[in-house]
Design a protein around this motif. Structure first.
Motif, short mmCIF file in Angstrom:
data_model
loop_
_atom_site.label_atom_id
_atom_site.label_comp_id
_atom_site.label_asym_id
_atom_site.label_seq_id
_atom_site.Cartn_x
_atom_site.Cartn_y
_atom_site.Cartn_z
N PRO A 117 0.82 -1.21 0.00
CA PRO A 117 0.00 0.00 0.00
C PRO A 117 0.85 1.26 0.00
CG PRO A 117 -0.08 -1.10 2.15
CD PRO A 117 0.67 -2.01 1.23
N ALA A 118 0.28 2.29 -0.66
CA ALA A 118 1.01 3.55 -0.76
C ALA A 118 0.02 4.70 -0.73
CB ALA A 118 1.82 3.59 -2.06
N PHE A 119 0.52 5.86 -0.36
CA PHE A 119 -0.30 7.06 -0.28
C PHE A 119 0.08 7.98 -1.42
CE2 PHE A 119 -1.44 11.27 1.23
CZ PHE A 119 -2.67 11.08 1.83
N LEU A 120 -0.91 8.42 -2.20
CA LEU A 120 -0.65 9.23 -3.39
C LEU A 120 -0.43 10.69 -3.00
CD1 LEU A 120 -0.68 9.32 -6.56
CD2 LEU A 120 -3.07 10.02 -6.34
N ILE A 121 0.69 11.24 -3.39
CA ILE A 121 0.96 12.65 -3.10
C ILE A 121 0.61 13.50 -4.31
CG2 ILE A 121 2.77 14.30 -2.48
CD1 ILE A 121 4.11 11.63 -1.23
N GLU A 122 0.99 13.02 -5.48
CA GLU A 122 0.66 13.76 -6.70
C GLU A 122 0.44 12.75 -7.82
OE1 GLU A 122 -0.83 16.00 -8.49
OE2 GLU A 122 0.34 17.62 -7.55
N GLU A 123 -0.59 13.03 -8.61
CA GLU A 123 -0.91 12.16 -9.73
C GLU A 123 0.11 12.28 -10.84
OE1 GLU A 123 -5.29 11.96 -10.95
OE2 GLU A 123 -5.02 13.93 -9.99
N ALA A 124 0.24 11.23 -11.61
CA ALA A 124 1.21 11.17 -12.70
C ALA A 124 1.12 12.37 -13.64
CB ALA A 124 1.02 9.88 -13.48
N LYS A 125 -0.07 12.76 -13.97
CA LYS A 125 -0.23 13.80 -15.00
C LYS A 125 0.37 15.13 -14.57
CE LYS A 125 -4.74 15.35 -13.46
NZ LYS A 125 -6.13 15.53 -13.66
N ASN A 126 0.50 15.34 -13.23
CA ASN A 126 1.07 16.61 -12.74
C ASN A 126 2.56 16.52 -12.39
OD1 ASN A 126 -1.44 17.86 -12.92
ND2 ASN A 126 -2.04 16.96 -10.94
N THR A 127 3.16 15.36 -12.61
CA THR A 127 4.56 15.21 -12.19
C THR A 127 5.50 15.25 -13.40
OG1 THR A 127 4.75 12.82 -12.39
CG2 THR A 127 3.76 13.67 -10.35
N PHE A 128 6.74 15.49 -13.09
CA PHE A 128 7.75 15.59 -14.14
C PHE A 128 7.90 14.30 -14.92
CE2 PHE A 128 12.02 15.55 -15.85
CZ PHE A 128 12.14 16.81 -16.38
N TRP A 129 8.01 13.20 -14.20
CA TRP A 129 8.22 11.91 -14.86
C TRP A 129 6.92 11.27 -15.32
CZ3 TRP A 129 12.86 11.84 -16.35
CH2 TRP A 129 13.92 12.23 -15.53
N ARG A 130 5.80 11.98 -15.13
CA ARG A 130 4.49 11.43 -15.47
C ARG A 130 4.25 10.08 -14.79
NH1 ARG A 130 2.03 14.47 -19.96
NH2 ARG A 130 2.97 16.49 -19.56
N LYS A 131 4.71 10.04 -13.56
CA LYS A 131 4.49 8.85 -12.75
C LYS A 131 3.98 9.34 -11.41
CE LYS A 131 7.86 5.46 -13.12
NZ LYS A 131 9.30 5.06 -13.14
N ASP A 132 3.10 8.57 -10.80
CA ASP A 132 2.60 8.95 -9.48
C ASP A 132 3.75 9.17 -8.50
OD1 ASP A 132 0.04 8.69 -10.42
OD2 ASP A 132 -0.31 6.71 -9.49
N ILE A 133 3.61 10.22 -7.68
CA ILE A 133 4.54 10.36 -6.56
C ILE A 133 3.80 9.86 -5.33
CG2 ILE A 133 5.81 11.98 -5.11
CD1 ILE A 133 6.31 13.65 -7.60
N VAL A 134 4.35 8.83 -4.71
CA VAL A 134 3.68 8.17 -3.58
C VAL A 134 4.69 7.96 -2.45
CG1 VAL A 134 2.12 6.91 -5.12
CG2 VAL A 134 4.28 5.83 -4.38
#
Lengths: 646, 646
Positions: free
Chosen positions: A488-505
Motif C-alpha cells: 500500500p502507498a499514499f498518493l501525493i501527486e498524480e502522474a499527469k502533474n509530475t515531471f516523470w508522469r508517474k505517481d509520486i507516492v
C-alpha cells in the motif's frame, strides 16, 4: 574486381552531460553500456530489462529510435527522455544524466546561521595557513649574484618577518622565469606553517585569480564543495553531486564490504576522486581558473569516507575493536590522491574521533556555539546516512554514532531523492486532506527529499491517516491509497502533474524505513544523555545538521519523534555544518587547532557494545515513541483534536 | 573468391642490451632507426652514411644480412658486429650497444684513499638521516582502541625518544595491513630530520633488504652510482654509464644552448633521468631489491647538471651575472623528478657555490683533508669536462672554474674513450720507441682514456717525437707517423692487433685539444694562487679528482704541464670524489651540514670577467709551459738527456 564486403564497424561519440565526458562506442551499443564504459554512474536496478526506469536519460542532440516503455510516458519520450538500457547508439549523441543535476547546497539555510560569529565556536576571520606576499626582487648584478632562490628568500624574510622558508619542486621550476618576466615583481604563495614556511608557488604580482582553495564535505550519499578565493576568503562558487561510490553500496557497511574484493578499494577511491574532480572542474571552469591555481583542500567526512578517499583498508573500522588507520592526519599532497589541483597542493582532513565519529562531526561542532559556554549544554545531531550525536559544552564533549541509513537522503525510499530541482522539500495537508507542497526551482515535482518526508509522515500521522506503527488506517482517504507490487502507498501527486508522469507516492515500506531511521537517531540521543545523567530538558540548545534538503520543519520532526519535545526556540537547523566547518578550517588556521582540540577532548561511546541501545531503539519505533510522556506537545495536540493516536 | 592481395606489414622485436629495452619495428627498418625509436643513444656522426663507424653494434641473436663496410673489418663482421645504419631488420634481434658497456667506476683508486678517516674532512661513521627502528605494537582492544597511526606513534616515540612524527601518504596506506599481518612486529623506516621525524615506510620486522639509498655523481660525460644498504651503510653495488644527454652536446655550454629550443629542456631532463633509472635498474636487479625499497638519493653534480635534472632553465647560468636558480635545495621527492625509486623517496643534492662551481665540488672537498688543518694549505683540482679548482684550508676556501672540455673523457679525441673494458689506461715508451700499454680487462684495445692520453703526450714529448707546441718532429719514427684526412697522427697500435681492427692513433689535432685542456686547468690554478698571494710551493697537498680512468701518472701529468712541478709526495689522485662525497652525505647526516658549510664559506672568483686569465692560459699552451722555470724537474730531465725541448 570483386572484393568481399567487409562489415565496417562504425563508431559514434556519446557526450555525457553535465560531466562533459565523451565515450566512443561501436554502432548498436546501448547507451547504458556506453555510460559504463565512461565510468559514469547510471543505475539500473532491474539489470537493464527496461522495467525500473532508473536509467532514464535525456537525449539533447543526435538521432535515435524512440522506444515506448512502461517505465516512460509518451510525454517524456516526446521531450527526448529515453531509457539508456533500451536505446541503441546509431549517431553521435549528447546525453544528459538527469540524476546528476546540480544538488542544492544544503547549507543555504545553515550558512546564514554560521556567518554570525556568536553562533559558532570557530573563528570567522580570514587568517589562513595559505597566504601570499608581494615581493620586489632587485635585478642581480656581478656583486649581488646570489641564486634566484636566495634572493627571493631574502625579500620573503624581509617582507614577512619569517625565517628559513622551504620551497616546493614546482615553485623551483618557475622561479627563474617568473622573476625575470616580471622584472622582479612577484607574488609568493606560501604555507605559513608554524614549524617552517613553505613557498608553494610564484605568480606575477599583477595576477588576479592566483590562488584558491576548496572546502569539501564527503558524505556517504552527497559530496558538496566550495571554491574559495584564498586572497580574501570569499566563497566563489558551490557545487554538489551524488557520491559516485553509491553504485557500490548505499551505506558505510556495504561500501566496506564492497572494498574487500581485489581491486575494489582502488575502485572506491577512484570513484570518490572522480566525484570531487568533477565538482572542481565545474566550479573552476565557471570561474575561469586553471587547476594549478588551487593550492589547498580542506576535507571533512566520516571516517570511512576519508579512509576510502585515501585507499586505506576500511575493514578494521567495522570489526571489533573498531580501530581506524588514523584519526588525525598530516597534510598530504593532491597528487597523492589524484585530485585535479596543483599537484603539490596541500590536502587537509578534519580530524576524526573514532571509527564511527569522523571529521564531519569535529568540523560540524566548529559551526555551533557548543564550545563557547560551560554553563549551557547542547546536543548536536548530524542525521546523514550515518547518524552522529554529540552532547556537551565548553568543558566536556561526549559522542556516539548510529547507523541511520540513507532514507532521509532518498536511499531506499520509492520516490525519495536528494534535494535538486524538482524535489518536493515542504509538504502540508489541509484539514480537508488536500496536499500543498513546495518544489525546488518551481518545476513539476519528481520526488521528495528528507525535509519533505518528515513533513509528510507528520501530516499523515496528525491527520490520523497512519497509526503509531506507520500503517495506513481506515480513515485514510480511499482515493489516495493505492496498492501495487510495493504494497500500500499514499498518493501525493498524480502522474499527469509530475515531471516523470508517474505517481509520486509514499509506501508503507518507505514509512517503516523512515521510522527506523528516526528511531535510531532518537535512541542514540536518549542513550547518550542517560550516560551523562541528563534529561532532554537539561539541553539548552539543539543543533540539527544533515541531509534534510533546505527546510526541516522542527515541529514536524518532533511530531514524528525524530527530535525531542523541547521549547521550539532551542532548536537550530544548521544545514551542512561539515562543509561549513571544512570552510572555516580553510579560512583560518586557528580553526584547525580548534578541530584538533575537539577531536582530542571528545569521549566516544560505542553503541555496538552497549546493550541498552537496543531497548532505546525498540521504544523509538513508534510515532512519536512508545513513551508518550516524552512528547507532551504531541499528546496535547491529540487531546485538543480528540484524536485517538496519542 | 579472389581477394586483392594486401601487403601485410610484418613487425619485429629488437631487444637492445645492456638496457633490456625492446622496440617493435616494421620489417626493413634500419637498426639505427629502431634505436632512435627506443630513445637509445646511438651516435652516427656521418648521418647514417655507413662511413664513420660510430654506430657499430653487436648482434647477439637473430638473423640478418651481414654487409661489408669500410668502417668494419671482416673479422668484426664475422663476430656479429654490424653498422646499425646499414643493417635492416628482418627478424627478431638481440642487439648489444658496445658503447654502453659498463664503465669502470673511477673511484677504485680513490676509495682506498677515502676510506681512511684521517684523509678526509667528512665523517665515515654510519649515522644517516634515513633510519629504521623495530617496533612491537600490542594488539588493540576495546579499551586501547586508538587508531593504528596513534598506536604506532606511541611505540615509535617510546623506542626512539622522538616526539610528534609525521607520516607519508604511502606509509599510511600500508600501516593497517602490515601491523596486522606481522602481529605488530614491524620495522618503521624514518627520516630523522631535526625539525620533525618523518616515518616514510613500514615493513615486516623480519625483512632483510628493507631500505636502500643511492649515491650518484652526475657528470657532464659520465654518470656513476652506488647502491647502498642503509641499514649498515655498505656499498652493495656500483654502476656507471655515459650521460645520455651527450647526444645533445658534449659540454655544459652546448647543453644549455640545446635547452633553449621548445621542449628541449624536458628532453634533457628525461635523458638524465633515463640514465640514472637504468643504473638504478641494473644495480637493484642484481641485488634483487624492488624499486620501492630505495628511500633516499644523494646526488652531486655541477650546477648545470643539477638544473637539468630538475628541468630548471639553465640559461641564466651562462649569462652575466651568472645567476643559478639555487645553490642549496631542500629535499625533493623521487616522483618530482620521475626517478624509479619509492615515489616519496627523498632526493638530496649537494649544495653548489655558484653557476660554475657545483655540488660535485662541495662533495669532493668532503673527501679531502682540506678542512682538517689551518696550517696546511691544499689545492683541489677536479678535471672533468668542466674544470674546477679549490684552494684553501680549515680557515678559508677559494674556488674558480674553467671550461676544460671533454678531451680527458674522450670527447673530441679520435680514439679517446671513457674507461671501459678495452681502454688503454697506461702507456709507456721504451728507449727504442716501442710502446707498452695496459688495457682494462686485458682484452684487445679499443682506444685510450684520460690517464692514457696524459702518458702518451708525456712520452711523445720526452722522447722528442713532438715539440713544445705538440707538433710532430722530424725525429718521430717514420713508421709510426701516418697521414689521412685528419692530418698527421701517431700510430699506437696497428689495426690487426686492435679490437675494432682499426689503427689506434693520436692525431696532432688531438694533442692540440689536450694541450688546450691541460692549459685551461693549469692557468686556472696559477690565477687562483696569484689571487691569494701564494705560489705553487706554498701548497702542502694537491688533490686531483676527475675523469682520468683509474690511473693518473703524476710524473707524466707534471711533464705535460697539467700539474705543477712539486714534490711528488704532495700529490694525491682521489678519483671520483664527487661520487664518494655524495656517498658520505648518504652515510652520515653530519656530512650534509659540512657540505653546506663548505658551500657557504667558499669564495668564488669568476674567470669569465678576469682579464689576467687569458694571459695565464696563453702561457700554458706549451709543453709544459712557456715559463720553463715553473717546471724545474722537466728542465732537469731534458738537461740529463741532452734533449733540446726544454
Amino acid at each position: 574486381m570483386l572484393t568481399p564486403e567487409k562489415k565496417q564497424e562504425k563508431t559514434y561519440k556519446i557526450l555525457f552531460m553535465p560531466f562533459n565526458v565523451s565515450v566512443d562506442v561501436p554502432a548498436g551499443t546501448k547507451i547504458l553500456e556506453a555510460a559504463k564504459k565512461g565510468n559514469l554512474p547510471l543505475k539500473a536496478s532491474c539489470g537493464g530489462q527496461g522495467t525500473c526506469g532508473d536509467c532514464v536519460v535525456q537525449i539533447l542532440d543526435g538521432s535515435y529510435t524512440a522506444k515506448s516503455s512502461a517505465a516512460l510516458s509518451n510525454h517524456l519520450i516526446s521531450e527526448g527522455y529515453a531509457l539508456a538500457c533500451q536505446t541503441e547508439v546509431n549517431d553521435n549523441l549528447t546525453v544528459q544524466l538527469p540524476q546528476f543535476e546540480e544538488l542544492m547546497i544544503k547549507s543555504d539555510v545553515g550558512s546564514k546561521f554560521f556567518t554570525q560569529e556568536e553562533n559558532i565556536s570557530g573563528i570567522l576571520k580570514h587568517d589562513p595557513v595559505l597566504r601570499s606576499v608581494t615581493l620586489t626582487l632587485p635585478a642581480p648584478t656581478l656583486e649581488d649574484n646570489y641564486s634566484d632562490i636566495k634572493r627571493l628568500e631574502r625579500e620573503f624574510c624581509k617582507a614577512t618577518g619569517k625565517t628559513n622558508p622551504r620551497f616546493t619542486y614546482s615553485f623551483m621550476t618557475k622561479v627563474a622565469e617568473t622573476v625575470r618576466d616580471e622584472d622582479g615583481r612577484v607574488l609568493a604563495i606560501y604555507l605559513d606553517l608554524p614549524s617552517q614556511p613553505i613557498i608553494v608557488d610564484i605568480a606575477p604580482a599583477s595576477t588576479k585569480k592566483s590562488f584558491y582553495g576548496i572546502a569539501c564535505d564527503i558524505g556517504t550519499t552527497t559530496v558538496s564543495l566550495y571554491l574559495v578565493d584564498m586572497s580574501g576568503g570569499r566563497i566563489v562558487d558551490t557545487a554538489s553531486s551524488l557520491n559516485q561510490q553509491i553504485k557500490c553500496g548505499e551505506d558505510i557497511i556495504s561500501r566496506i564490504n564492497y572494498a574487500q574484493k581485489p581491486g575494489h578499494l582502488n575502485e572506491l577511491r577512484d570513484l570518490i576522486v572522480l566525484t570531487i574532480n568533477r565538482l572542481i572542474d565545474k566550479t573552476i571552469q565557471k570561474a575561469g581558473i586553471p587547476h594549478e591555481n588551487i593550492h589547498y583542500a580542506s576535507f571533512s567526512g566520516n571516517t570511512t569516507m576519508i579512509h576510502l578517499l585515501m585507499a586505506l583498508e576500511p575493514d578494521y573500522i567495522r570489526e571489533e575493536p573498531y580501530v581506524p588507520t588514523f584519526n588525525r592526519v598530516p597534510l598530504f599532497q593532491a597528487r597523492d590522491l589524484g585530485l585535479r589541483m596543483h599537484p603539490e597542493a596541500s590536502v587537509h582532513c578534519s580530524p576524526s574521533v573514532g571509527s564511527y565519529v569522523g571529521g564531519d562531526i569535529t568540523a560540524g561542532i566548529l559551526c555551533t556555539p557548543m564550545l563557547k559556554d560551560a554553563k549551557r549544554t547542547s546536543l548536536f545531531i548530524d542525521a546523514g546516512t550515518n547518524g552522529e550525536i554529540v552532547v556537551g559544552n565548553k568543558d566536556w564533549l561526549m559522542t556516539c554514532a548510529c547507523s541511520a541509513g540513507p532514507a532521509f537522503e532518498g536511499g531506499g525510499i520509492k520516490c525519495g531523492m536528494t534535494a535538486t530541482a524538482g524535489t518536493i522539500e515542504k509538504i502540508a495537508m489541509t484539514a480537508k486532506g488536500d496536499i500543498i507542497y513546495n518544489v525546488i526551482n518551481g518545476v513539476k515535482p519528481k520526488g521528495f527529499c528528507g525535509s519533505g518526508m518528515v513533513d509528510l509522515i507528520a501530516e499523515l500521522y496528525v491527520h490520523g491517516y497512519i497509526d503509531r506503527h506507520g500503517k495506513f488506517r481506515e480513515s485514510a482517504p480511499k482515493e489516495r491509497i493505492c496498492r501495487n507490487e510495493n504494497g500500500p502507498a499514499f498518493l501525493i501527486e498524480e502522474a499527469k502533474n509530475t515531471f516523470w508522469r508517474k505517481d509520486i507516492v509514499i509506501t508503507e515500506r518507505d514509512i517503516a524505513n523512515l521510522i527506523r531511521t528516526k528511531g535510531a537517531i532518537f535512541a542514540a540521543c536518549s542513550l547518550i544523555l542517560k550516560n551523562v545523567g541528563l534529561r532532554f530538558e537539561d539541553i539548552d540548545a539543539l543543533f540539527i545538521a544533515g541531509g534534510f534538503g533546505r527546510y526541516l520543519n522542527i515541529e514536524n520532526a518532533i511530531r514524528i519523534g525524530l527530535l525531542p519535545d523541547l521549547d521550539r526556540d532551542r532548536f537550530h537547523y544548521v544545514g551542512n555544518s561539515s562543509l561549513f566547518g571544512a570552510y572555516l578550517i580553510l579560512l583560518c588556521e586557528k580553526n584547525k587547532e580548534l578541530a584538533d582540540e575537539i577531536s582530542d577532548s571528545m569521549t566516544y561511546i560505542e553503541l555496538n557494545t552497549e546493550p541498552a541501545y537496543m531497548n532505546e531503539f525498540t521504544g523509538s519505533l513508534f510515532l512519536p515513541h512508545t513513551d508518550m510522556d516524552l512528547f507532551p506537545s504531541v499528546r496535547k495536540l491529540f487531546d485538543d483534536t480528540n484524536n485517538d493516536l496519542k
